[in-house]
Design a protein around this motif. Structure first.
Motif, PDB file in Angstrom:
ATOM      1  N   MET A  38       0.781  -0.982  -0.076  1.00 17.40           N
ATOM      2  CA  MET A  38       0.055   0.136   0.088  1.00 17.40           C
ATOM      3  C   MET A  38       0.900   1.202   0.127  1.00 17.40           C
ATOM      4  SD  MET A  38      -3.181  -1.180   2.239  1.00 17.40           S
ATOM      5  CE  MET A  38      -2.319  -1.883   3.622  1.00 17.40           C
ATOM      6  N   THR A  39       1.932   1.179   0.825  1.00 17.90           N
ATOM      7  CA  THR A  39       2.752   2.500   0.835  1.00 17.90           C
ATOM      8  C   THR A  39       3.649   2.653  -0.350  1.00 17.90           C
ATOM      9  OG1 THR A  39       4.421   1.315   2.517  1.00 17.90           O
ATOM     10  CG2 THR A  39       2.620   2.924   3.312  1.00 17.90           C
ATOM     11  N   ALA A  40       4.058   1.404  -0.864  1.00 19.01           N
ATOM     12  CA  ALA A  40       4.896   1.431  -2.005  1.00 19.01           C
ATOM     13  C   ALA A  40       4.303   1.584  -3.147  1.00 19.01           C
ATOM     14  CB  ALA A  40       5.482  -0.134  -2.368  1.00 19.01           C
ATOM     15  N   LEU A  41       2.974   1.507  -3.581  1.00 13.85           N
ATOM     16  CA  LEU A  41       2.119   1.824  -4.563  1.00 13.85           C
ATOM     17  C   LEU A  41       1.897   3.204  -4.332  1.00 13.85           C
ATOM     18  CD1 LEU A  41       0.029  -1.233  -5.223  1.00 13.85           C
ATOM     19  CD2 LEU A  41       2.113  -0.563  -6.513  1.00 13.85           C
ATOM     20  N   THR A  42       1.443   3.797  -3.239  1.00  8.84           N
ATOM     21  CA  THR A  42       1.190   5.131  -3.211  1.00  8.84           C
ATOM     22  C   THR A  42       2.180   6.041  -3.345  1.00  8.84           C
ATOM     23  OG1 THR A  42      -0.509   4.643  -1.566  1.00  8.84           O
ATOM     24  CG2 THR A  42       0.252   6.972  -1.629  1.00  8.84           C
ATOM     25  N   ASN A  43       3.234   5.740  -2.825  1.00 12.38           N
ATOM     26  CA  ASN A  43       4.456   6.672  -3.194  1.00 12.38           C
ATOM     27  C   ASN A  43       4.995   6.412  -4.679  1.00 12.38           C
ATOM     28  OD1 ASN A  43       5.498   7.976  -0.698  1.00 12.38           O
ATOM     29  ND2 ASN A  43       5.568   6.061   0.040  1.00 12.38           N
ATOM     30  N   ALA A  44       4.696   5.243  -5.275  1.00  9.97           N
ATOM     31  CA  ALA A  44       5.177   5.095  -6.658  1.00  9.97           C
ATOM     32  C   ALA A  44       4.215   6.078  -7.781  1.00  9.97           C
ATOM     33  CB  ALA A  44       5.222   3.658  -7.064  1.00  9.97           C
ATOM     34  N   MET A  45       3.100   6.004  -7.286  1.00  9.28           N
ATOM     35  CA  MET A  45       2.170   6.988  -7.987  1.00  9.28           C
ATOM     36  C   MET A  45       2.412   8.450  -7.929  1.00  9.28           C
ATOM     37  SD  MET A  45       0.141   5.268  -9.899  1.00  9.28           S
ATOM     38  CE  MET A  45      -0.610   6.447 -10.514  1.00  9.28           C
ATOM     39  N   ARG A  46       2.766   8.851  -6.754  1.00  7.74           N
ATOM     40  CA  ARG A  46       3.291  10.161  -6.239  1.00  7.74           C
ATOM     41  C   ARG A  46       4.485  10.533  -7.277  1.00  7.74           C
ATOM     42  NH1 ARG A  46       7.449  11.733  -3.542  1.00  7.74           N
ATOM     43  NH2 ARG A  46       7.646   9.548  -2.413  1.00  7.74           N
ATOM     44  N   VAL A  47       5.493   9.767  -7.410  1.00  9.58           N
ATOM     45  CA  VAL A  47       6.443  10.076  -8.371  1.00  9.58           C
ATOM     46  C   VAL A  47       6.316  10.064  -9.931  1.00  9.58           C
ATOM     47  CG1 VAL A  47       8.887   9.188  -8.846  1.00  9.58           C
ATOM     48  CG2 VAL A  47       7.932   9.371  -6.529  1.00  9.58           C
ATOM     49  N   LEU A  48       5.475   8.963 -10.225  1.00 14.83           N
ATOM     50  CA  LEU A  48       5.189   8.875 -11.689  1.00 14.83           C
ATOM     51  C   LEU A  48       4.149  10.036 -12.212  1.00 14.83           C
ATOM     52  CD1 LEU A  48       4.431   4.964 -11.273  1.00 14.83           C
ATOM     53  CD2 LEU A  48       6.378   6.179 -12.585  1.00 14.83           C
ATOM     54  N   THR A  49       3.415  10.595 -11.396  1.00 12.30           N
ATOM     55  CA  THR A  49       2.508  11.664 -11.845  1.00 12.30           C
ATOM     56  C   THR A  49       3.084  13.123 -11.486  1.00 12.30           C
ATOM     57  OG1 THR A  49       1.379  11.713  -9.867  1.00 12.30           O
ATOM     58  CG2 THR A  49       0.748  10.202 -11.828  1.00 12.30           C
ATOM     59  N   ASP A  50       4.476  12.960 -11.072  1.00 10.00           N
ATOM     60  CA  ASP A  50       5.074  14.627 -10.845  1.00 10.00           C
ATOM     61  C   ASP A  50       5.538  15.058 -11.922  1.00 10.00           C
ATOM     62  OD1 ASP A  50       6.605  16.780 -10.116  1.00 10.00           O
ATOM     63  OD2 ASP A  50       6.926  15.721  -7.941  1.00 10.00           O
ATOM     64  N   THR A  51       5.148  16.162 -12.517  1.00 12.69           N
ATOM     65  CA  THR A  51       5.574  16.637 -13.764  1.00 12.69           C
ATOM     66  C   THR A  51       7.046  17.110 -13.548  1.00 12.69           C
ATOM     67  OG1 THR A  51       4.653  18.688 -13.408  1.00 12.69           O
ATOM     68  CG2 THR A  51       3.198  16.991 -14.736  1.00 12.69           C
ATOM     69  N   SER A  52       7.378  17.546 -12.667  1.00 12.69           N
ATOM     70  CA  SER A  52       8.832  18.201 -12.464  1.00 12.69           C
ATOM     71  C   SER A  52       9.972  17.060 -12.266  1.00 12.69           C
ATOM     72  CB  SER A  52       8.802  19.277 -11.485  1.00 12.69           C
ATOM     73  OG  SER A  52       8.445  18.589 -10.051  1.00 12.69           O
ATOM     74  N   SER A  53       9.607  16.091 -11.355  1.00 11.43           N
ATOM     75  CA  SER A  53      10.636  14.986 -11.042  1.00 11.43           C
ATOM     76  C   SER A  53      10.299  13.569 -11.498  1.00 11.43           C
ATOM     77  CB  SER A  53      11.105  15.486  -9.525  1.00 11.43           C
ATOM     78  OG  SER A  53       9.926  15.127  -8.677  1.00 11.43           O
ATOM     79  N   CYS A  54       9.475  13.459 -12.144  1.00 10.00           N
ATOM     80  CA  CYS A  54       9.150  11.815 -12.294  1.00 10.00           C
ATOM     81  C   CYS A  54      10.433  11.272 -13.093  1.00 10.00           C
ATOM     82  CB  CYS A  54       7.867  11.860 -13.210  1.00 10.00           C
ATOM     83  SG  CYS A  54       8.213  12.423 -15.262  1.00 10.00           S
ATOM     84  N   GLY A  55      10.250  10.043 -13.084  1.00  9.35           N
ATOM     85  CA  GLY A  55      11.320   9.162 -13.653  1.00  9.35           C
ATOM     86  C   GLY A  55      11.411   7.805 -13.430  1.00  9.35           C
ATOM     87  N   ALA A  56      11.962   6.891 -13.335  1.00  9.10           N
ATOM     88  CA  ALA A  56      11.830   5.402 -12.887  1.00  9.10           C
ATOM     89  C   ALA A  56      11.509   5.156 -11.646  1.00  9.10           C
ATOM     90  CB  ALA A  56      13.077   4.531 -13.430  1.00  9.10           C
TER      91      ALA A  56
END
Length: 291
Positions: free
Chosen positions: A163-181
């Motif tokens: 749950m925490t892993a996926l929530t944080n993953a989505m936070r990063v993946l949808t961040d337009t300024s600092s997304c990445g792998a």
């Protein structure tokens, strides 16, 4: 509280199947497809979930992990970072094959979600076939190579950690300024463990991508700089492409007769045939744009 008893692998698939993004009021499904190369480390966990659980994700079987991760990165870029293809791999060499793609995605701010299989959390059996055996530190696995090249790394040792892993993953993946792998290392035994997950965790989630508006003072300063310049040049980067500003830039350049140069990330924002497009700029560019 209503709960759903699922394996950790099923929880990952069910969660991904209900993720959406929204920009300018336009909503789209974030995960429609998945890449996988079944092997020890994913076939009996997420593999079972992809094959047998109820979901709407179309599964593509890769032939090489690096290839499928590079395709997933290209797919995300082609869809202006509003769609991704998660990649699932086996333990060891299969996981290592995706490291290069992860580095490329991070350098270029492209969302790429990777689920490499990992060694058994219980360490029964140990060692697992083809794992990196470091006798001085048994917590080190092949997947630690990702830590240097991703925006977010996590290792799921218990099913509820999903749950925490996926929530944080989505936070990063949808961040337009600092997304990445993003790398979520997923031990094979944990993938098959069950847990009573809160049902609300799997409800539809819409991640709103904010369109940032420029400061009025910055606009005035830019306008004054252009007016004072004898030979102004517009350099179009990835931000122009992902915000779909290409048409506006074309009209502006034509109106004021200002030539355009492109970064690698900005390519295709402006048509290559545009009469004011000089082409690439920088070390991978051409003499026209650089001069």
């Amino acid at each position: 509280m209503k709960t759903l008893r699922l394996t950790a692998g099923e929880a990952v698939i069910k969660y991904l199947d209900n993720q959406y993004v929204s920009l300018d009021g336009k909503e789209s499904k974030f995960v429609e497809k998945a890449f996988t190369l079944f092997g020890h480390g994913c076939v009996l966990g997420t593999g079972e979930a992809l094959a047998m659980a109820k979901h709407g994700i179309k599964v593509y079987q890769g032939k090489n992990e690096q290839g499928m991760a590079h395709v997933a990165m290209s797919y995300a870029k082609q869809h202006n970072r509003r769609k991704i293809i998660p990649c699932f791999s086996s333990i060891g060499p299969g996981a290592a094959n995706m490291v290069t793609a992860a580095a490329t995605a991070t350098v270029n701010n492209i969302p790429l979600l990777l689920f490499p299989g990992d060694t058994f959390a219980t360490r029964q059996p140990d060692p697992v076939l083809q794992q990196v055996e470091q006798p001085h530190d048994l917590t080190i696995t092949t997947n630690d190579a990702y830590k240097a090249v991703v925006r977010y790394f996590d290792r799921v040792y218990r099913p509820e950690m999903v749950m925490t892993a996926l929530t944080n993953a989505m936070r990063v993946l949808t961040d337009t300024s600092s997304c990445g792998a993003v790398c979520i290392a997923f031990p094979q035994d944990v993938q098959a463990e069950t847990y009573e997950y809160p049902a609300e965790f799997f409800e539809k989630r819409v991640h709103k991508i904010a369109r940032l508006h420029p400061d009025e003072g910055e606009i005035i300063s830019a306008a004054e700089a252009i007016k004072a310049s004898k030979k102004p040049l517009i350099i179009v980067g990835g931000g122009a492409r992902y915000s779909e500003a290409g048409e506006v830039i074309s009209v502006f350049s034509e109106k004021y007769n200002i030539p355009i140069a492109e970064t690698q990330s900005g390519k295709s924002a402006i048509k290559g045939s545009h009469p004011l497009n000089l082409g690439g700029v920088g070390v991978t560019g051409n003499s026209a744009a650089n001069t």
